[in-house]
Enzyme design. Structure first.
Site, PDB file in Angstrom:
ATOM      1  N   HIS A  22       1.839   1.121  -3.508  1.00 12.49           N
ATOM      2  CA  HIS A  22       3.092   1.695  -3.038  1.00 12.49           C
ATOM      3  C   HIS A  22       3.025   3.216  -3.132  1.00 12.49           C
ATOM      4  O   HIS A  22       2.138   3.768  -3.780  1.00 12.49           O
ATOM      5  CB  HIS A  22       4.262   1.268  -3.938  1.00 12.49           C
ATOM      6  CG  HIS A  22       4.387  -0.190  -4.198  1.00 12.49           C
ATOM      7  ND1 HIS A  22       5.357  -0.965  -3.626  1.00 12.49           N
ATOM      8  CD2 HIS A  22       3.698  -1.026  -5.019  1.00 12.49           C
ATOM      9  CE1 HIS A  22       5.272  -2.213  -4.063  1.00 12.49           C
ATOM     10  NE2 HIS A  22       4.262  -2.271  -4.900  1.00 12.49           N
ATOM     11  N   GLU A  85       2.491   2.270  -8.158  1.00 13.21           N
ATOM     12  CA  GLU A  85       3.286   3.272  -7.447  1.00 13.21           C
ATOM     13  C   GLU A  85       2.562   4.614  -7.524  1.00 13.21           C
ATOM     14  O   GLU A  85       2.104   5.023  -8.596  1.00 13.21           O
ATOM     15  CB  GLU A  85       4.674   3.418  -8.065  1.00 13.21           C
ATOM     16  CG  GLU A  85       5.648   2.319  -7.703  1.00 13.21           C
ATOM     17  CD  GLU A  85       6.318   2.543  -6.354  1.00 13.21           C
ATOM     18  OE1 GLU A  85       5.949   3.506  -5.647  1.00 13.21           O
ATOM     19  OE2 GLU A  85       7.203   1.740  -6.016  1.00 13.21           O
ATOM     20  N   HIS A 125       2.312  -1.707   0.604  1.00 12.95           N
ATOM     21  CA  HIS A 125       3.641  -2.329   0.662  1.00 12.95           C
ATOM     22  C   HIS A 125       4.032  -2.605   2.108  1.00 12.95           C
ATOM     23  O   HIS A 125       4.644  -3.634   2.418  1.00 12.95           O
ATOM     24  CB  HIS A 125       4.657  -1.404  -0.014  1.00 12.95           C
ATOM     25  CG  HIS A 125       5.879  -2.115  -0.491  1.00 12.95           C
ATOM     26  ND1 HIS A 125       6.935  -1.468  -1.096  1.00 12.95           N
ATOM     27  CD2 HIS A 125       6.249  -3.423  -0.444  1.00 12.95           C
ATOM     28  CE1 HIS A 125       7.874  -2.347  -1.408  1.00 12.95           C
ATOM     29  NE2 HIS A 125       7.480  -3.537  -1.034  1.00 12.95           N
ATOM     30  N   ASP A 135       5.418   2.588   3.101  1.00 14.42           N
ATOM     31  CA  ASP A 135       4.446   3.093   2.122  1.00 14.42           C
ATOM     32  C   ASP A 135       3.241   2.150   1.975  1.00 14.42           C
ATOM     33  O   ASP A 135       3.354   0.957   2.218  1.00 14.42           O
ATOM     34  CB  ASP A 135       5.132   3.311   0.770  1.00 14.42           C
ATOM     35  CG  ASP A 135       5.769   2.056   0.186  1.00 14.42           C
ATOM     36  OD1 ASP A 135       6.584   1.418   0.878  1.00 14.42           O
ATOM     37  OD2 ASP A 135       5.443   1.712  -0.959  1.00 14.42           O
TER      38      ASP A 135
END
Length: 242
Positions: A22, A85, A125, A135
Site C-alpha cells: 500500500h 504501508e 492494493h 495505491d
C-alpha cells in the site's frame, strides 16, 4: 526497526500466502494516528527515509486490505496476507526515494522467505481492489522489485505465446477480478498502474485521486501496446503458477 503496535488485529483463519503493498500520503507518525482513528492497522510502515515501523505481529491478521479479490478467490485478503504501508506524499505518482525502496526490498525479501509467498501473490492494493484504490501508484517500481525476486515482470516476446486477445480472459488469468464489465475496466486500469504506468493519468490533487481513481474514458483498451503487454504478463503469471 521501530515498533508501535496497534490493537486492531485478530486471529488468522487462513495460511499466509500474499504480500499486499500500500501507500499513504502521510508520514509514519501521522499515518499511525490516522489508523488509530479509523480502527485500522497494517503489519509494517516504511517512511520516506527508509525507517520501518512494525505495527502488528506477522502471525496476526491486520486490518489493512478491506474487501478484495485475487486469483479466483474473494476470501478474506487480510487473513491471507502481510500488509505494508509505504509513505508517499504524491500517493505513489512520483518516484519513491531509493532508501525507502531498499528498505522495502529487504523487508519484503525476509517476509517472502519466512512465509514462502509465491511471486504471483505479491500485489498492490489497487490490484486486489481496483474499483476503490489507486495505491501504491503509477510510480511504484514493480520492475525493480521483480528483479529482486519480489513479484513478477514480463518479457514482451512471450506475448506471441498467448493466442487469445480477450481482455477479460487475460486479466482473469493473471488474478484480477472480472466479475462484471465495470470491474473488468477498473482491473484493466489497475493492471496499467502495475505494468504500463504511461497509460495512467497523473492527478496533482491526491485528495481528489483518493475519491476519483478511475478516468472517465479507457482509451487504451484497444491499444496494441496494452494488448501485447497484457498477453506477456498473462504468460508470466500462468507459467509461474502452473
Amino acid at each position: 526497526m521501530k515498533q508501535h503496535f496497534l490493537p486492531f488485529f485478530d486471529e488468522r483463519n487462513l495460511p499466509i500466502d500474499m504480500l499486499v503493498l500500500h501507500c499513504s500520503n502521510q508520514p509514519s507518525d501521522i499515518m499511525i494516528d490516522t489508523l488509530k482513528k479509523l480502527s485500522l492497522s497494517c503489519h509494517y510502515i516504511i517512511d520516506t527515509d527508509g525507517t520501518i515501523t512494525q505495527c502488528v505481529e506477522e502471525q496476526n491478521r491486520a486490518w489493512h486490505a478491506g474487501v478484495g479479490f485475487w486469483r479466483k478467490a474473494n476470501t478474506s485478503i487480510n487473513s491471507r496476507s502481510i500488509g505494508i504501508e509505504i509513505s508517499s506524499p504524491s500517493l505513489g505518482q512520483e518516484a519513491y526515494p531509493e532508501a525507502q525502496i531498499q528498505s522495502l526490498i529487504k523487508l519484503s525479501t525476509d517476509i517472502i522467505k519466512r512465509h514462502k509467498i509465491p511471486a504471483h501473490n505479491i500485489v498492490g492494493h489497487s490490484d486486489i481492489a481496483p474499483t476503490r484504490k489507486a495505491d501504491p501508484g503509477k510510480a511504484f517500481p514493480w520492475q525493480q522489485l521483480a528483479q529482486q525476486g519480489i513479484g513478477l515482470w514480463y518479457s514482451i516476446s512471450d506475448a506471441k505465446k498467448i493466442k487469445t486477445n480477450d481482455i477479460e480472459e487475460l486479466l482473469h488469468s493473471i488474478g484480477y477480478d472480472t466479475s462484471n464489465m465495470q470491474v473488468t475496466l477498473a482491473s484493466a486500469y489497475a493492471f496499467c498502474r502495475h505494468f504500463i504506468p504511461q497509460f495512467v493519468e497523473y492527478d496533482a490533487d491526491v485528495y481528489h485521486l483518493v475519491d476519483n481513481i478511475l478516468p472517465s474514458n479507457f482509451d487504451f483498451i484497444n491499444d496494441s501496446t496494452f494488448i501485447q503487454i497484457l498477453k506477456a504478463v498473462s504468460f508470466a503469471y500462468q507459467k509461474k503458477s502452473s
